[in-house]
Write a protein that holds these residues in place. Structure first.
Motif, PDB file in Angstrom:
ATOM      1  N   VAL A   1      37.706  22.840 -70.405  1.00  0.00           N
ATOM      2  CA  VAL A   1      38.056  21.412 -70.516  1.00  0.00           C
ATOM      3  C   VAL A   1      37.961  20.745 -69.149  1.00  0.00           C
TER       4      VAL A   1
ATOM      5  N   ALA B   1      36.334  21.738 -66.599  1.00  0.00           N
ATOM      6  CA  ALA B   1      34.960  21.709 -66.131  1.00  0.00           C
ATOM      7  C   ALA B   1      34.223  20.533 -66.745  1.00  0.00           C
ATOM      8  N   ALA B   2      34.491  20.273 -68.023  1.00  0.00           N
ATOM      9  CA  ALA B   2      33.841  19.132 -68.670  1.00  0.00           C
ATOM     10  C   ALA B   2      34.207  17.841 -67.956  1.00  0.00           C
ATOM     11  N   ALA B   3      35.511  17.665 -67.716  1.00  0.00           N
ATOM     12  CA  ALA B   3      35.956  16.456 -67.027  1.00  0.00           C
ATOM     13  C   ALA B   3      35.305  16.357 -65.651  1.00  0.00           C
TER      14      ALA B   3
ATOM     15  N   VAL C   1      32.524  17.654 -64.574  1.00  0.00           N
ATOM     16  CA  VAL C   1      31.095  17.344 -64.647  1.00  0.00           C
ATOM     17  C   VAL C   1      30.886  15.858 -64.866  1.00  0.00           C
TER      18      VAL C   1
END
Lengths: 633, 256, 98
Positions: C65, C67-69, C71
């Motif tokens: 999660v 990492a998504a934010a 990115v």
């Protein structure tokens, strides 16, 4: 021997408001200093009024004191808690302090009045009166305080006033330097007084005269305190070895020289010795011997300096040193000596103020010329000044039946009959020299041919200046006789300073007395041959070594310079060098090192994120390695 | 046995793909290599009793994040290939030293430990009745606060991305009228550019169209495709067409 | 098997780190960071199985999660930088230095 009587707490009456004596001139000073130019027009009148007011209170206090029995004439009034647990500020009204108060306010008022005329053309006259009032207040605090702390505050106050007044014409470099010199030399003495107070406090736990009881204290402590107090007295009273400032102090206006540097402030040292006499200067103690030696040395030194000065005020200053030397000498010999010392202090206060103001009057008429070689033949031009000056002159050399005769003779007799007669004979010699230099002064100023500078129009001074002169000269004639002949002063002071086993009696026909007269006459005759009959050259002839010695103030300044000033300067230079190279070097070097290494370290901040990432990875590797090591140990 | 084979195959593939990602000059290839690594990892998750994570790995990483990467690559410029010449002195050498040292230490640390057979997650998931319910139970009980904070983080990230990517409009938006007027004022191509000749006589998009008078329209050729054709040598046999495409490719080179 | 998984995870991590250190294209650098995160996730999942504890998987989930934010924001930053400097090289953004 009889010790001073007990001090009795007092309320009410004039004595109860004795603080008015201090408060009035202090108020005057405050109004004049804060009021500024608005008070210019009437400032001098306020100053005179305040001083006179103090004088009235002092007289009333004296009357009230006289109404009390002899045993009850030491009254203490409490004012406020000054330093809780240490000092309660209060005033001690006793024969000694009231006498001083009378002298200070009496002579002080006369000099205030005289100054109205003397300073009439000075644009800063109001400031002058403010300082004079400040001085009177401080001096009264000095003599009236019932503890050493109050005395010390007054002591510093008069030091301040003295500084301000010597440097009154601060635009003259010589005046500014003289003021500074007086201040610095006085600090040395004050240091002694201060340390003396510290020792008193730690030894006896009190600084109040009333509670001070020195029985049981070791001789060494008492002597140490005595010597420290003597150091203080030497500073304020310009005694050897701290005499050098007084001659330079003549840079101030003449009334200042008369009031502060002749009649009152410089006698503070004598007051200190007499006030502490019963505690720390008992007859036969080491401290009292030191006082006597200092006094004898100074009276000779002052007299010799007086012989060599062509500046009328500096000549009188040397004379002042000398006369205070007499007082110090007297103050070394217990209650009888105290009476004569204080007596001489009073008579000196009158005749020296008279002489100084006379000198001021002469200068006033001669365009502020101070060189006696430019005087001569002034008698017909200013008769009142001349006559009053000559009365003062006769008083100071000890002409029979004038003031100085009685008191000085008393001191000499006391000294000759003490354990150290040699000091007494030195005082006799000093009296002879006094006769010489004072006669020289009178002959050079009022007699002989005029040697005036071009454009000099000698004239008599206004009444506001001559009337104080007349009053002072009357005091110079009669005061000594009144105080000494029936031992009035001795009996009056004995409650405050103690009494001797045997009261002194006045006898003019003793060996020392007659010898003194003879020596003085010889001095006067010598002066007559050298300066009265012979021509006085307008420029000072080059003298032999002795004359140079005297002209250079017995090399006092040179001594101070080589002993203290030069080493002090070297020390300062050394300290500056050390500060520059050592301390600053260390600090600057450290700063330079940090700056330099930072300059190199900041190269690490390349701005490339990848370089930073590399260092992070290195750090992570190191941490991992460390963890592994620790885990395996 | 099956797991071992799977592991070794995937391990070799993923390490190779990872190395390829790092050492490929073209960013798009790097992205594809990364996608390969992620799919390998997803399989390894599945092997290791983490089916939910395997699904999330594929959906979120390969599905969402990799697409985002490719989008940005498109924005930034697909063909901007990286020069591999190092500019910071010693960076490569020290990077290699640090990486090797770190890797060695990690391997050492792991090698130092003797693991027993894995405990397996059967016991942990049994109570909830499966991997996903067990994870859900944990997320919404013990880790609920972290979970809620995560939602806040996502919202913040979305807002931040919008704020960062937003470009302030300094002039009013030109209308159709403004655009047409501008076209006429410049004095060239008042009409839209002609489309390629796809349905004219060919079915390829790189063929120039024919104008009504029979001439070829160079404007109808996509410049990038034309250059590609020239570079790869896919030129049509008809010299007229080939000339038009080469011309367009030259213009593209000049524009660069 | 656990050891092998962990070594694989370490190797992938180091490769990712190496990529961060030697690549200059910001997007590729970003990918390398993602690779490092994934390597960590692998370790988490492996440990979860080793100790029979689901927390490892939970952490891996949260890592994804975050990492998504990351990115999203990171790529937005890259786009912004590219827009102003016309370059996606991390070496070109080096003004903040001595």
């Amino acid at each position: 021997m009889q010790t001073p009587t007990d001090i009795i707490p007092h309320t009410g009456g004039v004595i109860g408001v004795a603080w008015l004596m201090i408060a009035l001139p202090l108020l005057g000073a405050a109004v004049l200093l804060i009021g500024g130019r608005r008070t210019d027009r009437w400032g001098h009148l306020l100053g005179v009024a305040m001083s006179l007011g103090s004088f009235v209170v002092a007289v009333l206090a004296l009357v009230e004191l006289l109404g009390l029995g002899e045993e009850q004439r030491r009254r203490a009034i409490e004012l406020y808690d000054f330093i809780p647990g240490m000092v309660k500020m209060g005033l001690l009204v006793d024969p000694l302090s009231v006498s001083f108060a009378l002298l200070i306010t009496g002579v002080g008022s006369l000099i205030h009045i005289y100054s109205i005329g003397y300073m009439a053309h000075d644009p800063a006259r109001r400031r002058f009166f403010a300082y004079l009032n400040l001085f009177v207040a401080a001096m009264l605090l000095l003599v009236l305080a019932d503890n050493y702390v109050g005395l010390f505050i007054g002591w510093e106050g008069v030091g301040l006033a003295s500084y301000l007044l010597i440097g009154f014409w601060y635009f003259k470099p010589s005046a500014a330097v003289a003021a500074k010199k007086a201040f610095v030399v006085n600090r040395v003495g004050d240091f002694g007084l201060l340390v003396g107070m510290f020792v008193i406090w730690t030894t006896f736990g009190t600084l109040t005269f009333k509670d001070l009881d020195v029985t049981g204290a070791s001789n060494g402590t008492l002597t140490a305190i005595g010597l420290l107090l003597l150091l203080g007295a030497c500073g304020k009273s310009a005694q050897i070895p701290l005499q050098s400032w007084l001659l330079d102090a003549m840079e101030g206006p003449t009334p200042v020289s008369a009031l502060i540097h002749a009649a009152t402030m410089v006698t503070a040292g004598v007051y200190l010795v007499v006030r502490s006499g019963a505690f720390f200067f008992p007859v036969g103690s080491g401290a009292s011997l030191a006082v006597a030696i200092v006094g004898a040395a100074t009276l000779l030194a002052g007299a010799i300096i007086g012989c060599a000065k062509d500046d009328i005020k500096k000549g009188l200053a040397g004379s002042t040193m000398s006369q205070i030397g007499y007082m110090m000498l007297g103050a070394a010999f217990g209650p009888v000596g105290y009476a004569f010392a204080i007596g001489h202090l009073f008579t000196h206060g009158f005749f020296k103020a008279d002489l100084f103001l006379g000198a001021g009057s002469v200068m006033h008429g001669m365009n502020d010329e101070v060189d006696m070689r430019k005087y001569g033949g002034l008698f017909p031009k200013m008769r009142i000044t001349a006559i009053t000056f000559i009365i003062g002159y006769l008083a100071i050399i000890g002409f029979p039946l004038l003031s100085g005769y009685f008191t000085k003779d008393g001191i000499i007799e006391t000294a000759v009959h003490s354990d150290y007669p040699i000091l007494g004979w030195l005082a006799v010699l000093g009296a002879g020299i006094t006769g010489f230099y004072m006669s020289r002064m009178v002959f050079m100023t009022f007699f002989g041919k005029p040697r005036w500078a071009e454009g000099a129009h000698p004239h008599e001074s206004p009444k506001v200046m001559t009337i104080p002169l007349i009053i002072l000269s009357i005091g110079s004639i009669f005061l000594g006789g009144y105080l000494v002949v029936n031992q009035t002063l001795y009996h009056w002071l004995s409650p405050a300073v103690g009494a001797a086993a045997e009261a002194p009696h006045f006898d003019p026909f003793t060996t020392p007395g007659l010898v003194t007269l003879a020596v003085v006459a010889a001095g006067v005759l010598l002066a007559w041959f050298m300066y009265g009959r012979a021509e006085v050259p307008q420029t000072a002839p080059a003298g032999n070594a002795l004359v140079t010695f005297a002209r250079r103030d017995l090399y006092g300044d040179a001594l101070n310079e080589s002993l203290f000033m030069r080493p002090g300067q070297w020390l300062t230079r050394l300290a500056v060098f050390f500060d520059n190279r050592g301390v600053d070097g260390l600090v600057n070097g450290l700063a330079a090192t940090i700056g330099g290494s930072s300059g190199r370290l900041r190269r690490l901040q390349t701005g490339f994120a990848r370089t930073y990432a590399l260092s992070i990875l290195f750090g992570a590797a190191l941490l991992t390695g460390a963890l592994l090591l620790v885990g395996n140990l | 046995m099956g797991e071992t084979i799977t592991f070794w195959v995937l391990a070799v593939v993923s390490v190779g793909a990872a190395l390829g990602m790092v050492f490929n000059r073209k960013a798009v290839y790097s992205a594809l290599m990364l996608g390969t690594v992620m799919i390998c990892l997803a399989v390894l998750y599945a092997v290791q009793e983490a089916p939910f994570l395997a699904a999330v790995q594929i959906i979120v990483y390969t599905g969402a994040i990799m697409m985002l990467f490719l989008f940005v690559l498109m924005l930034v410029g697909v063909d901007s290939s990286d020069s591999l010449v190092e500019t910071i002195r010693g960076q490569r050498f020290w990077a290699a030293v640090a990486a090797l040292g770190f890797g060695l230490l990690v391997v050492l640390a792991v090698g130092n430990v003797v693991f027993t057979a894995p405990a397996g997650l059967g016991e942990a998931t049994q109570a909830a009745g499966g991997n996903v319910p067990a994870l859900a139970a944990l997320i919404f009980t013990r880790h609920v606060f972290a979970f809620e904070v995560t939602s806040a983080l996502l919202i913040t990230a979305a807002l931040g991305a919008m704020v960062l990517a937003h470009r302030e409009r300094l002039r009013p938006k030109p209308t159709q009228k403004d655009l047409a007027r501008a076209r006429f004022r410049e004095g060239r191509d008042p009409s839209p550019l002609p489309g390629p000749g796809t349905y004219a006589r060919n079915n390829a998009i790189d063929m120039p169209a024919r104008l009504p008078d029979g001439r070829l329209s160079e404007l109808s050729v996509n410049r990038t495709i034309a250059r590609h054709d020239v570079e790869e040598g896919h030129l049509p046999s008809d010299p007229e067409l080939a000339e038009a495409i080469r011309h367009a490719a030259e213009e593209e080179e000049e524009a660069k | 098997m656990t050891t092998e998984y962990l070594v694989l995870s370490g190797i992938l991590f180091v490769i990712g780190a190496l990529g961060v250190l030697i690549r200059r294209n910001a997007i590729v650098v970003f990918m390398c960071v993602e690779l490092m995160l994934n390597a960590c996730n692998l370790a988490f999942v492996t440990f979860a199985r080793q100790w029979g504890n689901l927390d490892g998987q939970i952490i891996a989930f949260f890592v994804m999660v975050v990492a998504a934010a990351e990115v999203v924001v990171g790529l937005a930053i890259i786009v912004t930088i590219f827009r102003t400097r016309r370059s996606a090289s991390v070496d070109d953004a080096n003004l903040l230095k001595y």
